[in-house]
Design a protein around this motif. Structure first.
Motif, PDB file in Angstrom:
ATOM      1  N   ILE A  80       6.902  -6.599  -0.516  1.00  7.25           N
ATOM      2  CA  ILE A  80       5.872  -5.573  -0.339  1.00  7.25           C
ATOM      3  C   ILE A  80       6.121  -4.455  -1.351  1.00  7.25           C
ATOM      4  O   ILE A  80       7.271  -4.087  -1.596  1.00  7.25           O
ATOM      5  CB  ILE A  80       5.909  -4.984   1.092  1.00  7.25           C
ATOM      6  N   SER A  81       5.055  -3.939  -1.935  1.00 10.03           N
ATOM      7  CA  SER A  81       5.202  -2.847  -2.894  1.00 10.03           C
ATOM      8  C   SER A  81       4.144  -1.791  -2.615  1.00 10.03           C
ATOM      9  O   SER A  81       3.125  -2.085  -1.988  1.00 10.03           O
ATOM     10  CB  SER A  81       5.067  -3.397  -4.311  1.00 10.03           C
ATOM     11  N   TYR A  82       4.360  -0.578  -3.111  1.00 10.20           N
ATOM     12  CA  TYR A  82       3.536   0.561  -2.692  1.00 10.20           C
ATOM     13  C   TYR A  82       3.250   1.466  -3.880  1.00 10.20           C
ATOM     14  O   TYR A  82       4.168   1.814  -4.626  1.00 10.20           O
ATOM     15  CB  TYR A  82       4.332   1.300  -1.611  1.00 10.20           C
ATOM     16  N   LEU A 147       4.576  -3.662  -9.515  1.00  9.32           N
ATOM     17  CA  LEU A 147       4.607  -5.124  -9.678  1.00  9.32           C
ATOM     18  C   LEU A 147       5.943  -5.624 -10.221  1.00  9.32           C
ATOM     19  O   LEU A 147       6.200  -6.831 -10.227  1.00  9.32           O
ATOM     20  CB  LEU A 147       3.468  -5.572 -10.600  1.00  9.32           C
ATOM     21  N   MET A 148       6.795  -4.703 -10.682  1.00  8.02           N
ATOM     22  CA  MET A 148       8.099  -5.097 -11.238  1.00  8.02           C
ATOM     23  C   MET A 148       8.915  -5.921 -10.242  1.00  8.02           C
ATOM     24  O   MET A 148       9.681  -6.793 -10.615  1.00  8.02           O
ATOM     25  CB  MET A 148       8.906  -3.856 -11.652  1.00  8.02           C
ATOM     26  N   ARG A 152       4.293  -9.832  -3.097  1.00 10.13           N
ATOM     27  CA  ARG A 152       3.177 -10.703  -2.670  1.00 10.13           C
ATOM     28  C   ARG A 152       2.082  -9.866  -2.030  1.00 10.13           C
ATOM     29  O   ARG A 152       0.993 -10.346  -1.790  1.00 10.13           O
ATOM     30  CB  ARG A 152       3.689 -11.759  -1.693  1.00 10.13           C
ATOM     31  N   LEU A 153       2.432  -8.600  -1.724  1.00 12.01           N
ATOM     32  CA  LEU A 153       1.442  -7.668  -1.172  1.00 12.01           C
ATOM     33  C   LEU A 153       1.673  -6.310  -1.813  1.00 12.01           C
ATOM     34  O   LEU A 153       2.800  -5.818  -1.862  1.00 12.01           O
ATOM     35  CB  LEU A 153       1.619  -7.540   0.343  1.00 12.01           C
ATOM     36  N   ILE A 154       0.590  -5.721  -2.320  1.00 11.01           N
ATOM     37  CA  ILE A 154       0.702  -4.391  -2.896  1.00 11.01           C
ATOM     38  C   ILE A 154      -0.161  -3.439  -2.060  1.00 11.01           C
ATOM     39  O   ILE A 154      -1.294  -3.754  -1.710  1.00 11.01           O
ATOM     40  CB  ILE A 154       0.330  -4.394  -4.400  1.00 11.01           C
ATOM     41  N   LEU A 155       0.407  -2.300  -1.706  1.00  9.47           N
ATOM     42  CA  LEU A 155      -0.286  -1.285  -0.914  1.00  9.47           C
ATOM     43  C   LEU A 155      -0.733  -0.196  -1.875  1.00  9.47           C
ATOM     44  O   LEU A 155       0.105   0.434  -2.535  1.00  9.47           O
ATOM     45  CB  LEU A 155       0.666  -0.694   0.137  1.00  9.47           C
ATOM     46  N   VAL A 183      -0.981 -11.875  -5.902  1.00 12.30           N
ATOM     47  CA  VAL A 183      -0.686 -10.658  -5.139  1.00 12.30           C
ATOM     48  C   VAL A 183      -1.874 -10.305  -4.236  1.00 12.30           C
ATOM     49  O   VAL A 183      -3.006 -10.208  -4.710  1.00 12.30           O
ATOM     50  CB  VAL A 183      -0.405  -9.467  -6.094  1.00 12.30           C
ATOM     51  N   ALA A 184      -1.609 -10.115  -2.952  1.00  9.26           N
ATOM     52  CA  ALA A 184      -2.638  -9.622  -2.032  1.00  9.26           C
ATOM     53  C   ALA A 184      -2.662  -8.095  -2.111  1.00  9.26           C
ATOM     54  O   ALA A 184      -1.656  -7.465  -2.465  1.00  9.26           O
ATOM     55  CB  ALA A 184      -2.329 -10.065  -0.611  1.00  9.26           C
ATOM     56  N   VAL A 185      -3.821  -7.498  -1.804  1.00  6.83           N
ATOM     57  CA  VAL A 185      -3.995  -6.048  -1.945  1.00  6.83           C
ATOM     58  C   VAL A 185      -4.470  -5.451  -0.618  1.00  6.83           C
ATOM     59  O   VAL A 185      -5.460  -5.920  -0.047  1.00  6.83           O
ATOM     60  CB  VAL A 185      -5.052  -5.728  -3.033  1.00  6.83           C
ATOM     61  N   LEU A 186      -3.766  -4.433  -0.145  1.00  4.95           N
ATOM     62  CA  LEU A 186      -4.258  -3.613   0.966  1.00  4.95           C
ATOM     63  C   LEU A 186      -4.436  -2.215   0.403  1.00  4.95           C
ATOM     64  O   LEU A 186      -3.470  -1.579  -0.010  1.00  4.95           O
ATOM     65  CB  LEU A 186      -3.267  -3.612   2.143  1.00  4.95           C
TER      66      LEU A 186
END
Ligand SMILES: Nc1ncnc2c1ncn2[C@@H]1O[C@H](COP(=O)(O)OP(=O)(O)OP(=O)(O)O)[C@@H](O)[C@H]1O
Ligand SMILES: [Mg+2]
Length: 245
Positions: A80-82, A147-148, A152-155, A183-186
């Motif tokens: 997960i990334s933010y 993204l570094m 699989r999910l970016i907030l 990458v999925a996006v929320l």
């Protein structure tokens, strides 16, 4: 199968619940937009998913892993990334340095090269201080930093904030490419009408609760809710539409 599954999530910064009884799913490679009134708790919900909220109850599951038990660094490790709403790059570091400081966390030197391939505009600006980038380039750098870690999910919290309509189009074009990169996006977006036009699904938040969820297309077609929550537009995603909510 859903990648992120949230059920009965409630919490806040102190004794008061800012978000209440949130049920939400994000599937692999999906783009999901959260819209709602100012102060509805949109950023709070994103922060909860990243593990930044001091008080939280309910269930959060990511790819079969119980997120409620994981610290922020472990959430990054599981994918997960933010990208926060503002101040999401180091202005006094160059583009390359901004990526290098995250490389120390992710430990993948080849990832910087991959980021320059994904965002060619940044490659030519690698020696430029981030504070001298255009708003659109700075947002690309913020995405690249997030993204570094190969999430699989970016907030994303309001990726178009403070951008002109033209730069918003540019940044949204980058968001739309993310599912192709796995990458999925929320995403929280004030320009909800424009964002829902390319979102698979959306959630509308009011006073910390989800009041409606549907496909992006159906939310745009919902005149009653559209007036209140996603602004009136002249056709879905028309260029330059500033959907204020
Ligand atoms: N760090 C914090 N400590 C205490 N309260 C906070 C904090 N951050 C936000 N809040 C409160 O939580 C509520 C929801 O704020 P939040 O930022 O989640 O809303 P939002 O939907 O993202 O709003 P906006 O559209 O203005 O960005 C507001 O009442 C806000 O004052
Ligand atoms: Mg916010």
């Amino acid at each position: 199968m859903s990648l992120l599954r949230i059920a009965g999530l409630s919490g806040g910064y102190g004794d008061v619940d800012i978000i209440s009884g949130i049920d939400m799913v994000v599937a692999e490679r999906e783009i999901v937009t959260i819209a709602g009134t100012n102060g509805a708790g949109k950023s709070t919900l994103i922060k909860a998913a990243m593990g930044l909220l001091p008080r939280l109850s309910g269930e959060m599951n990511f790819n079969g892993i119980d997120l409620m038990r994981l610290a922020i660094e472990d959430r990054i490790r599981v994918g997960i990334s933010y990208v926060p709403q503002v101040r999401n790059v180091f202005g006094t570091l160059t583009v390359l340095e901004n990526l290098q400081v995250v490389e120390h966390v992710t430990g993948k030197p080849q990832r910087i090269r991959e980021m320059f391939e994904l965002f060619p505009a940044l490659a030519g600006r690698r020696g430029t201080y981030a504070e001298n980038l255009s708003g659109g380039e700075r947002q690309q750098l913020a995405f690249a930093r997030a993204l570094m870690s190969s999430p699989r999910l970016i907030l994303l919290d309001e990726p178009s904030a403070a951008l002109s309509p033209a730069l918003t189009d540019q940044v949204f074009a980058e968001v739309r490419k993310l599912p192709q990169a796995g990458v999925a996006v929320l995403m929280v977006e004030q320009r909800a009408r424009q964002a829902l036009a390319f979102s698979d699904r959306g959630y509308i938040l009011d006073s910390g609760r989800i009041v409606l969820t549907d496909t992006g297309a159906n939310l745009l077609a919902n005149e009653e809710m559209g007036d209140v929550y996603i602004g009136r537009g002249h056709g879905a995603g028309s260029p330059g539409t500033h959907a204020q909510i």
